[in-house]
Design a protein around this motif. Structure first.
Motif, PDB file in Angstrom:
ATOM      1  N   ARG A 207       0.822  -1.221   0.000  1.00 26.90           N
ATOM      2  CA  ARG A 207       0.000   0.000   0.000  1.00 26.90           C
ATOM      3  C   ARG A 207       0.852   1.266   0.000  1.00 26.90           C
ATOM      4  O   ARG A 207       0.425   2.299  -0.495  1.00 26.90           O
ATOM      5  CB  ARG A 207      -0.870   0.045   1.258  1.00 26.90           C
ATOM      6  CG  ARG A 207      -2.025  -0.894   1.233  1.00 26.90           C
ATOM      7  CD  ARG A 207      -2.900  -0.637   2.459  1.00 26.90           C
ATOM      8  NE  ARG A 207      -3.909  -1.669   2.546  1.00 26.90           N
ATOM      9  CZ  ARG A 207      -4.211  -2.318   3.660  1.00 26.90           C
ATOM     10  NH1 ARG A 207      -3.596  -2.016   4.785  1.00 26.90           N
ATOM     11  NH2 ARG A 207      -5.138  -3.234   3.661  1.00 26.90           N
TER      12      ARG A 207
ATOM     13  N   ALA B  80      -9.226   7.079   3.209  1.00 21.48           N
ATOM     14  CA  ALA B  80      -9.674   6.006   4.096  1.00 21.48           C
ATOM     15  C   ALA B  80     -11.143   6.177   4.466  1.00 21.48           C
ATOM     16  O   ALA B  80     -11.908   5.217   4.451  1.00 21.48           O
ATOM     17  CB  ALA B  80      -8.812   5.982   5.358  1.00 21.48           C
TER      18      ALA B  80
ATOM     19  N   LYS C 270      -7.042   0.479   7.530  1.00 19.10           N
ATOM     20  CA  LYS C 270      -6.942   1.850   7.018  1.00 19.10           C
ATOM     21  C   LYS C 270      -7.086   2.881   8.132  1.00 19.10           C
ATOM     22  O   LYS C 270      -7.527   4.014   7.896  1.00 19.10           O
ATOM     23  CB  LYS C 270      -7.973   2.073   5.918  1.00 19.10           C
ATOM     24  CG  LYS C 270      -7.684   1.178   4.721  1.00 19.10           C
ATOM     25  CD  LYS C 270      -8.441   1.536   3.496  1.00 19.10           C
ATOM     26  CE  LYS C 270      -7.954   0.693   2.329  1.00 19.10           C
ATOM     27  NZ  LYS C 270      -8.783   0.778   1.155  1.00 19.10           N
TER      28      LYS C 270
END
Lengths: 412, 224
Positions: free
Chosen positions: A338, B70, B119
């Motif tokens: 990520r 997010a 996240k």
């Protein structure tokens, strides 16, 4: 291969090298010992190979020690490794016994060196118990966790937590991997060596030679995943994605990797992957020896798209390597991938074989975008994930620990 | 006119955890923004440029980036994104602005917005070593060559952090250039007009190089 810091000037520039010398001038002569569990195979061993050379070249006295162990020890540490990544494992009293016995045997061999060092970096859980066997230690001990330990299997973490809590500091690859511990927790992303056999530029003839050697067709797109045969890397998911592709010309898939010396599960996963490939002539499963760095380099350079469809990942250095070769990467939406893969900039994050298939099709349809994303990926690695940044952060960490962990250290 | 050369400093940063739990929803973010250290806020607004991260000038601070990526809340991302740490009177004043925006957004929501697993917002800060790079700029005409050779860390220290440190006085380069004659004044006027919020360090360096180059070329042309 011994490394020389000056040889990186042409990659990162004179001033970046000068910056390292200035930081290191404050740490001249300090003894630094790194301990991990394998000399060959896997990202940690590759990092240590150059880190030790460069620290020595910068005037520190750096050493690399490797845990020695019996098969029961490595079976136990594999369970710990998987448990830290969240797998339910059958972690038994005999595993703990094998682990403790190896720690004590290695400590008796390494005690003097470790106890006298200014800094000891213990990589991952395998050697973590060495600290408890060195009661007379005088330096700072740092637990360097390369694993995504954000959601560990509780029984394994409950056992490991008191062991690693005793360290002076810990280092994780991303904030997401850090566990609450009663000491400063630093974040250092890994990096790659741009001059290593795995990453240096290669003559075109060598790349072509590797294409021929593995019977790949240079006229059709090549998709490559480089990784150990490990379930978390999801090689089966990559094959599933490949089977969904209905594009012309039909691409080829190379799944290349090997089993690291400390990974007894590798052979079983490799067999499963072979079974799933069902003798498809366009699926090339390449079980490579651990020193196949130039071969891997050539395979990445020959590829149109790099895949790293991990479901759990530490940092994902194979992603960094692919990006350094100016390739877009399709990566699993996990761990450090990520941090590196940004949709439409350096590649695509995916969450399923379907997602991977979709993005592969997209990239194969847009070669100019592939080139642009590859250039962006290369620049991103150059600025953030080369070993010079990594060395700089290790030096900053040591300076910070030596002078008390504060927001700012003004060096003379 | 100043005769003192400009001493180019550099810095190296390592990120460390703030020691607060991560935030998985807007309420937790608000609570932790109120509790985190000033260094943590400074890191998420200013030092972030030095972290190994993808350069994305779309977001000027980590809170705005998280709100968009997010939480999927673009309204909140816009409100947070427009905050300017360089014009805030202090970090505490900045904290007040962030808290107010989060409070306001919570009041507007009919449920507490949360993020997907993995996240969360992670609160970090940094330890930084600051040192003399050894580079010197003796007169304004040398700034172009110096900027071209300078690391991004030096650009950060003098131009980004310098602006935060000096407030109205501007960045370190401009402050020095202003005390170095007419050419220095012109260079200072050009580089001080750069809005750091919309540049990565690499693109900021390029921008400063280009602006200096334009001024120096113009002056060379004039003197012919």
């Amino acid at each position: 291969m011994a490394r020389n810091i000056a040889s990186y000037r042409r990659v990162v520039g004179e001033e970046s090298i000068s910056q390292l010398h200035r930081l290191a001038s404050q740490l001249q002569g300090r003894t630094v010992v790194h301990v991990n569990s394998t000399r060959y195979g896997g990202g940690v061993a590759e990092i240590l190979e150059w880190l030790i050379s460069l620290m020595n070249d910068l005037g520190l006295q750096a050493y690399w020690e490797v845990m020695e162990g019996t098969p029961p020890f490595f079976q136990a540490t594999k369970k710990i490794h998987n448990g830290l990544q969240g797998f339910r494992v059958d972690f038994t009293a005999s595993d703990i016994q094998a682990y403790d016995a190896a720690a004590e045997e290695n400590a008796s061999r390494l005690r003097d060196k470790l106890s006298g060092a200014d800094f000891v970096f213990i990589h991952d859980p395998q050697p973590a118990a060495l600290l408890g066997s060195c009661p007379g230690r005088r330096g700072k001990w740092i637990w360097r966790c390369h694993i995504d330990a954000s959601r560990p299997y509780r029984p394994v973490w409950r056992w490991l937590e008191p062991i690693v809590s005793k360290y002076d500091a810990s280092v994780f690859s991303m904030p997401q991997f850090a566990r609450a511990l009663p000491h400063p927790q630093f974040v250092i992303a890994p990096s790659i060596d741009p001059l290593s056999d795995k990453n240096r530029s290669l003559p075109e003839s060598e790349v072509e030679g590797v294409i021929r050697r593995f019977h790949l067709d240079p006229g059709r797109p090549i998709l490559t995943q480089i990784s150990r045969f490990d379930r978390f890397k999801d090689p089966v998911g990559v094959i599933q994605a490949f089977r969904m592709l209905r594009v012309n010309p039909r691409p080829q898939l190379a799944l290349a990797g090997g089993g690291a010396a400390d990974d007894p599960e590798g052979a079983a996963v490799l067999e499963e992957v072979r079974a799933r490939a069902e003798d498809d002539p366009d699926v090339h499963i390449l079980d490579l020896p651990p020193d196949s760095h130039r071969t891997i380099n050539a395979l990445q350079r020959a590829s149109h798209v790099i895949i790293q469809k991990s479901t759990r990942e530490g940092f994902g250095l194979t992603v960094t390597e692919g990006m350094w070769k100016s390739k877009p990467v399709i990566g699993g939406d996990a761990g450090g991938i990520r941090l590196q893969v940004h949709d439409f900039h350096t590649g695509f994050l995916v969450n399923s074989p379907e997602g991977a298939a979709l993005r592969i099709r997209y990239l194969l349809q847009h070669p100019r975008l592939c080139t642009r994303m590859g250039a962006s990926a290369h620049a991103f690695v150059r600025d953030n994930f080369l070993l010079t940044r990594h060395v700089r952060e290790y030096l900053t960490l040591m300076l910070s620990l030596e002078r008390g962990v504060t927001d700012r250290v003004d060096l003379p | 006119m100043s005769t003192d050369p400009f001493h180019v400093r550099s810095c190296a940063l390592i990120v460390r955890m703030e020691g607060l739990p991560s935030a998985i929803n807007l309420r937790e973010l608000r609570d932790r923004v109120e509790r985190c250290s000033p260094s943590c806020l400074y890191h998420h607004f200013v030092e972030r440029l030095l972290r190994p991260t993808f350069d994305d000038p779309e977001f000027t601070n980590d809170f705005a980036a998280w709100a968009c990526r997010a939480l999927g809340d673009t309204v909140l991302a816009e409100r947070l994104g427009v905050l300017d740490p360089f014009s805030a009177d202090s970090i505490e004043a900045l904290r007040g602005q962030v808290s107010e925006i989060l409070e306001e957004r919570l009041a507007e929501a009919d449920h507490i917005p949360s993020v997907d697993p993995g996240k969360a917002f992670y609160f970090t800060r940094a330890s930084m070593a600051v040192f003399d790079s050894g580079m010197r700029i003796n007169e304004p005409s040398e700034i172009l060559g110096a900027l071209q050779r300078m690391t991004r860390a030096s650009i950060y220290f003098h131009f980004v952090e310098g602006r935060f440190r000096r407030k109205e006085e501007g960045d370190d380069f401009s402050a020095w250039l202003r005390s170095n004659g007419e050419l220095g004044e012109k260079l200072a006027a050009s580089v001080s007009a750069v809005d750091v919020a919309f540049f990565s360090l690499r693109s900021l360096k390029n921008e400063l190089v280009q602006r200096s180059q334009r001024i120096l070329e113009h002056e060379a042309e004039r003197s012919r």
